[in-house]
Design an enzyme around this catalytic site. Sequence first.
Site, PDB file in Angstrom:
ATOM      1  CG  HIS A   1      -9.763   1.922   3.117  1.00 35.03           C
ATOM      2  ND1 HIS A   1      -8.528   2.163   4.080  1.00 35.03           N
ATOM      3  CD2 HIS A   1      -8.960   2.533   2.040  1.00 35.03           C
ATOM      4  CE1 HIS A   1      -7.744   2.830   3.492  1.00 35.03           C
ATOM      5  NE2 HIS A   1      -7.927   3.162   2.206  1.00 35.03           N
TER       6      HIS A   1
ATOM      7  CD  GLU B   1      -1.628   2.725  -3.463  1.00 35.24           C
ATOM      8  OE1 GLU B   1      -1.233   1.558  -3.227  1.00 35.24           O
ATOM      9  OE2 GLU B   1      -2.500   3.219  -2.789  1.00 35.24           O
TER      10      GLU B   1
ATOM     11  CG  ASP C   1      -2.091   1.114   1.114  1.00 36.91           C
ATOM     12  OD1 ASP C   1      -2.435   1.146  -0.216  1.00 36.91           O
ATOM     13  OD2 ASP C   1      -2.632   1.431   2.045  1.00 36.91           O
ATOM     14  N   GLY C   2       0.372   2.245  -0.299  1.00 33.33           N
ATOM     15  CA  GLY C   2       0.946   3.606  -0.557  1.00 33.33           C
ATOM     16  C   GLY C   2       0.155   4.712   0.205  1.00 33.33           C
TER      17      GLY C   2
ATOM     18  CG  ASP D   1      -5.575  -0.141  -1.755  1.00 30.20           C
ATOM     19  OD1 ASP D   1      -4.502   0.556  -2.090  1.00 30.20           O
ATOM     20  OD2 ASP D   1      -5.910   0.274  -0.445  1.00 30.20           O
TER      21      ASP D   1
ATOM     22  CG  ASP E   1      -4.655   2.234   5.225  1.00 32.61           C
ATOM     23  OD1 ASP E   1      -4.576   3.152   4.240  1.00 32.61           O
ATOM     24  OD2 ASP E   1      -5.250   2.776   5.912  1.00 32.61           O
TER      25      ASP E   1
END
Length: 536
Positions: A482, A419, A376-377, A441, A492
């Site tokens: 999320h 990301e 994740d970023g 994501d 995250d």
Amino acid sequence: MLKQKPGSTSKRGIVMASVHNRIVERALLDCLQDKCSFVRQVLDIPTSIGGVPYRSVPHGLAEIQKSFELGANWFARSDITGFFDNIPRGTVITELSKHIDDEQFMALLKRATTVVLANETALGDDRRCFPMDEQGVAQGSPLSPLFGNILLHEFDRRFNGRGIICVRFIDDFLLLGETEGNVAKAFVNARKCLAELGLTCHDPYDPAANRAKSARGHVSAGFDFLGYRIEPGLMQPSLKARQKLLAAVNEHFRIGRRGINDCIRELDSLAHRQRYAQTLDMIDRVIKGWGNAFGYGNSSATSSDIDRQINAKLKAFRQWFARRIQPLNDEQRRRAGGVCLLVDIPTKRLDELPFQLSRDRKRFRRSASTVTVSTDGSLLAGGARRGREKGPGGWAYFIHGNDHGVSGGCSDVTNNHMELLAVVMALRNMPAESPVHIRTDSRYVSDTFNSFGTVRSNLPLWRELEASAAQRQIKIEWIKGHIGDPFNELVDRLAHQAAKAVANGARHESKRVARSLKPTSRHSDESLSDSSAVLS
């Protein structure tokens, strides 16, 4: 995913179906509405206005106006409690089976309305916020409003007649009649009818009732319904709707002030999307959209009052802007005003031309040596909604099964950069011979990689990823972020912590977390902050 219910501590479960499932659900809905005569009868009741093709709030207002003209003087308004969660799905399917002689279709419909959660284990106790077994339908499914309307078909028929009009929008209903006694009696019978279906509703005759959910009285006193404040001869946006508009206007003024300050401070037209001109444009769009949504109101005084309040806010913003740019030179005034300077546009290089990702890759085959990684970023105080394309950013990856996570951060980067960097950093630290399954994501990363797309930014990182894909087996899978996936929630948090460390001035080129780090549900009280530290 879970959403907090407005004005409540409880949560509402929203099911985010896959694209394939939504296509099937929509096809089933179209078939039922177009081909089933019984469903058409359900949809033809004029006072049912929610989840019905070609009928919505304005049609409900027209029905209310008609009832006033017919002599309705009293009202009772209520909300069905936990409507979608308590619809007896089996009852609706049984009713449909009486009119549809196609076992395969009905079997598919039953499967399509059965809630199966991919993240059920991660949700823990929050699983109860979603439909279970035969009880309830998924909020977010296109079939759910139709199931609700089918269930309440007899309710709609029964409570429209004998001097009573019942206007219903999904789970909100309004009873109107000539006398107070008739309306009260109709409500008692309505509660009994709902109880027979296993449903309950808020009682407007209870002194302790929540007045946001139920109300009763003479129509001359007015009542809120469908987002309007209604009384005979007058329909205007409700106080809640007006407050929501003014809050949205205030928020855009706040973002505009911050954007103007960012551009002035950083001597860069592109430091923020929303400056003076853009702020006025955004507010104009909000006002026009809201005005069209409430265009059936007939109170010019209410509209004038809202305009006066917006005028005052606009005047204050203009005065603030005039003071802010007064000491500035022409270039800075232009930046703050929202007109870009050519010198602020980055120069492009001929050795960084766009290119298409190569199709010359190793085919992915899962094996015992496959490594699964979540990445994740994060961009702190950035993104399109906040108006900034760049800022302090963080990246993170977590290797499944190894209790091993790594994160890092950079300044003045985009979210897409972070990301993609998370994926590249993960690959750099994987055994060269192992196939790698990456879960992200980021649509930017997954769509570009899987469609062999054209790369126009972050070229060095894409070159490195392309080279890795030619030498090893790589699968990049997009997952919805999320919604409670424990690994996605973990990375995250790590990426966000890394971005915060950069913003706080910490040197955060690499943060390694390897002390029995466990993925937990987003809704757990467990914190990762105690098991991570900045390495300097």
